[in-house]
Design an enzyme around this catalytic site. Structure first.
Site, PDB file in Angstrom:
ATOM      1  N   ALA A 155       0.628  -1.158   0.046  1.00 26.66           N
ATOM      2  CA  ALA A 155      -0.070   0.027  -0.038  1.00 26.66           C
ATOM      3  C   ALA A 155       0.860   1.206  -0.047  1.00 26.66           C
ATOM      4  CB  ALA A 155      -0.860   0.096   1.070  1.00 26.66           C
ATOM      5  N   TYR A 156       1.691   1.437   0.894  1.00 22.64           N
ATOM      6  CA  TYR A 156       2.765   2.550   0.890  1.00 22.64           C
ATOM      7  C   TYR A 156       3.612   2.568  -0.384  1.00 22.64           C
ATOM      8  CZ  TYR A 156       6.680   5.471   2.610  1.00 22.64           C
ATOM      9  OH  TYR A 156       7.660   6.078   2.695  1.00 22.64           O
ATOM     10  N   ALA A 157       3.975   1.476  -1.037  1.00 20.63           N
ATOM     11  CA  ALA A 157       4.741   1.323  -2.234  1.00 20.63           C
ATOM     12  C   ALA A 157       3.661   2.104  -3.547  1.00 20.63           C
ATOM     13  CB  ALA A 157       5.087   0.321  -2.709  1.00 20.63           C
ATOM     14  N   LYS A 160       3.685   5.851  -3.058  1.00 25.00           N
ATOM     15  CA  LYS A 160       4.650   6.564  -3.523  1.00 25.00           C
ATOM     16  C   LYS A 160       4.880   6.457  -5.036  1.00 25.00           C
ATOM     17  CE  LYS A 160       6.221   8.395   0.276  1.00 25.00           C
ATOM     18  NZ  LYS A 160       6.166   9.956   0.488  1.00 25.00           N
TER      19      LYS A 160
END
Length: 253
Positions: A155-157, A160
């Protein structure tokens, strides 16, 4: 260090960590800096510290998930300092965890505070910069987006990597107006990273072994001053790129 006298920078998430380090470095180089953050008391103290060091700084409350507050932050910066030459999109809520554990709310908050806020701020600031003959926009990404094992970082990737795509598009569309847009991928001694190291000691130890320079970047000296240098005319032909400030760890090729 590059001379920034007469330049104006708007920096989000500037109350601590990388945002504060960048603000200090830019102020020391002569820029007028507007520190924006969700918690006014925090950015106000950070701005006061810069003023005490001889810099010119003001603070304002801004939740980057709120479009009206973004507009107000841009207007307040232009009113206080006469315009904007540099935008640092640093604020970000981080949706960490395995996909089964990340809630819709956390995932949405990651996009609202990251790519959507970046999108809104860039569009709001671009005409101001163009009217002043150009400017520089910095967006932040992470090497989490190119990990070989994405477990716990998907999710973070996603958040970003979306920001990197926006950087490329903005650089292509606004270059003729003199507006350069760069993505920065830093490892800095932020409270968030320190907290991650404390809660993940084994993974942190392995993480440090993958950094050729063997250390995390210093907020002002390694991250902030690098952004100051990137604002200079000597690097004025650079735009649309992802620049890792991570001691040589990641490979964005």
């Amino acid at each position: 260090m590059v001379e920034m006298k007469g330049k104006v920078a708007l920096i989000t998430g500037a109350g601590q960590g990388i945002g504060h380090g960048v603000a200090r470095a830019m102020a020391q180089a002569g820029a007028k800096v507007m520190l924006a953050g969700r918690t006014y008391d925090k950015v106000a103290l950070a701005a006061q510290a810069i003023v005490a060091e001889g810099g010119e700084a003001q603070a304002l409350a801004c939740d980057v998930c709120n479009a009206e507050q973004i507009d107000a932050a841009v207007e307040a910066t232009c009113s206080a300092f006469g315009g904007i030459d540099i935008l640092v999109n640093n604020a970000q809520q981080v949706p960490l965890g395995k996909l089964d554990d990340v809630t819709d709310e956390a995932f949405t908050a990651g996009f609202e505070s990251g790519p959507l806020a970046t999108f809104r701020l860039m569009k709001r600031v671009q005409p101001v910069m163009a009217a002043r003959g150009g400017g520089t926009i910095f967006n932040f990404t992470s090497s989490a987006g190119i990990r070989w094992d994405m477990t716990g970082y998907g999710a973070y990737a996603a958040v970003k990597q979306a920001t990197r795509a926006l950087t490329r598009a903005a650089a292509a569309e606004w270059g003729r107006a003199g507006v350069r847009v760069l993505t920065i991928a830093p490892h800095g001694e932020s409270p968030g990273l320190k907290g991650w190291i404390e809660h993940n000691p084994a993974e942190a130890e392995a993480f440090f072994r993958t950094i050729p320079l063997g250390r995390i970047g210093r907020l002002e000296e390694d991250i902030g001053r690098a952004l100051v240098a990137l604002c200079g005319t000597d690097l004025g032909y650079l735009t649309g790129a992802t620049i890792p400030l991570d001691g040589g760890q990641a490979n964005f090729d």
